[in-house]
Design an enzyme around this catalytic site. Structure first.
Site, short mmCIF file in Angstrom:
data_model
loop_
_atom_site.label_atom_id
_atom_site.label_comp_id
_atom_site.label_asym_id
_atom_site.label_seq_id
_atom_site.Cartn_x
_atom_site.Cartn_y
_atom_site.Cartn_z
N LYS A 273 8.05 -22.60 -18.74
CA LYS A 273 9.31 -22.02 -19.18
C LYS A 273 9.97 -21.09 -18.17
O LYS A 273 11.12 -20.70 -18.34
CB LYS A 273 9.12 -21.30 -20.51
CG LYS A 273 8.04 -20.24 -20.50
CD LYS A 273 7.82 -19.70 -21.90
CE LYS A 273 6.62 -18.78 -21.96
NZ LYS A 273 5.36 -19.51 -21.86
N THR B 55 9.91 -12.35 -10.83
CA THR B 55 10.21 -11.19 -11.67
C THR B 55 9.07 -10.19 -11.53
O THR B 55 7.90 -10.54 -11.69
CB THR B 55 10.38 -11.60 -13.15
OG1 THR B 55 11.56 -12.41 -13.27
CG2 THR B 55 10.54 -10.38 -14.04
N LEU B 56 9.41 -8.96 -11.21
CA LEU B 56 8.44 -7.89 -11.02
C LEU B 56 8.39 -7.02 -12.27
O LEU B 56 9.43 -6.69 -12.84
CB LEU B 56 8.82 -7.04 -9.81
CG LEU B 56 8.96 -7.81 -8.49
CD1 LEU B 56 9.52 -6.89 -7.41
CD2 LEU B 56 7.64 -8.40 -8.06
N GLU B 57 7.18 -6.66 -12.71
CA GLU B 57 6.99 -5.80 -13.88
C GLU B 57 6.52 -4.44 -13.36
O GLU B 57 5.34 -4.20 -13.21
CB GLU B 57 5.94 -6.41 -14.81
CG GLU B 57 6.25 -7.85 -15.19
CD GLU B 57 5.08 -8.78 -14.93
OE1 GLU B 57 4.07 -8.33 -14.34
OE2 GLU B 57 5.17 -9.95 -15.29
N GLY C 139 2.06 1.76 -3.45
CA GLY C 139 0.94 2.00 -4.34
C GLY C 139 0.46 3.43 -4.26
O GLY C 139 0.05 4.04 -5.26
N ARG C 140 0.53 4.02 -3.08
CA ARG C 140 0.09 5.40 -2.88
C ARG C 140 1.05 6.41 -3.50
O ARG C 140 0.74 7.59 -3.60
CB ARG C 140 -0.10 5.68 -1.40
CG ARG C 140 -1.20 4.83 -0.80
CD ARG C 140 -1.31 4.96 0.70
NE ARG C 140 -2.07 3.85 1.25
CZ ARG C 140 -2.85 3.93 2.30
NH1 ARG C 140 -3.01 5.08 2.92
NH2 ARG C 140 -3.50 2.87 2.74
N GLN D 141 4.21 -8.20 -1.75
CA GLN D 141 3.78 -9.22 -0.78
C GLN D 141 3.17 -10.40 -1.51
O GLN D 141 2.60 -10.25 -2.58
CB GLN D 141 2.80 -8.62 0.22
CG GLN D 141 1.59 -7.97 -0.40
CD GLN D 141 0.77 -7.22 0.63
OE1 GLN D 141 0.70 -7.59 1.79
NE2 GLN D 141 0.11 -6.15 0.20
N SER E 218 0.81 -1.22 0.00
CA SER E 218 0.00 0.00 0.00
C SER E 218 0.84 1.27 0.00
O SER E 218 0.55 2.22 -0.72
CB SER E 218 -0.93 -0.01 1.21
OG SER E 218 -1.62 1.20 1.34
#
Length: 198
Positions: free
Chosen positions: A177, A139-141, A117-118, A160, A114
């Protein structure tokens, strides 16, 4: 059914859920999720319109399943404690420090925190679902949809995981994959050979 903090703790301590390195339960365990930390690896797209011999150089378009994604990405490592400046409307791939292993009777969902996100930070574009049987780094986009740059410090709790229990063990746990991925892993649409989950 979403796992509570108590169930997450017991599952990690028993080895049912794998998390390496082991999380700090005082700071990373939340009431119904587990915080993961931002790793050192990053990747972002080049300006593809200026690449020689790029099949879509005239339009600057990525052709899913055809474009050599690795050829149009820059990769780098950032030291722990250093930061990456994510500009407004910028997109970058990053990774978690933690490598996770999801058992065959659970799924996990990656969600943003959060507080970030803010600020306008999105940690995953669409790929927030982790299948039963998956093992690897996440992997984070990441995209900054805000109006101001965001400094992302390596090692901070960036996202999280929430865990949900299946009605029974998965008959065909994930073997796609991205199984066993380490560090930042770019799109592998070009290696699709079957209708497996991407």
């Amino acid at each position: 059914m979403i796992l509570s903090d108590r169930s997450i703790r017991e599952s990690i301590l028993s080895g049912h859920i794998g998390v390496d390195p082991a999380p700090d339960m005082k700071t990373q365990l939340q009431p119904a999720s587990l915080d993961l930390r931002l790793g050192t690896g990053f990747a972002r797209f080049n300006s593809i319109a200026h690449l020689p011999n790029f099949e879509s150089a005239a339009t600057g378009a990525i052709v899913p399943g055809e474009t050599d994604i690795e050829a149009i990405m820059d990769r780098w490592e950032t030291k722990e404690g250093e930061s990456y400046r994510l500009e407004p409307r910028d997109f970058v791939l990053a990774t978690t420090i933690e490598c996770v292993r999801i058992p065959n009777n659970l799924v996990a969902r990656v969600e943003g925190r959060s507080s970030y996100g803010r600020l306008g930070l999105i940690v995953h574009s669409t790929a927030g679902f982790i299948d039963p049987g998956f093992e690897g780094n996440i992997t984070l986009e990441m995209t900054n949809i805000g109006d101001h740059p965001i400094m992302l410090k390596v090692g901070v709790r960036i996202c999280q995981l929430a865990f949900e229990k299946l009605d029974m063990d998965a008959e065909s746990p994930y073997q796609g994959k991205y199984q066993g991925q380490r560090g930042v892993t770019a799109s592998r649409l070009g290696v699709d050979r079957s209708p497996e989950r991407s």
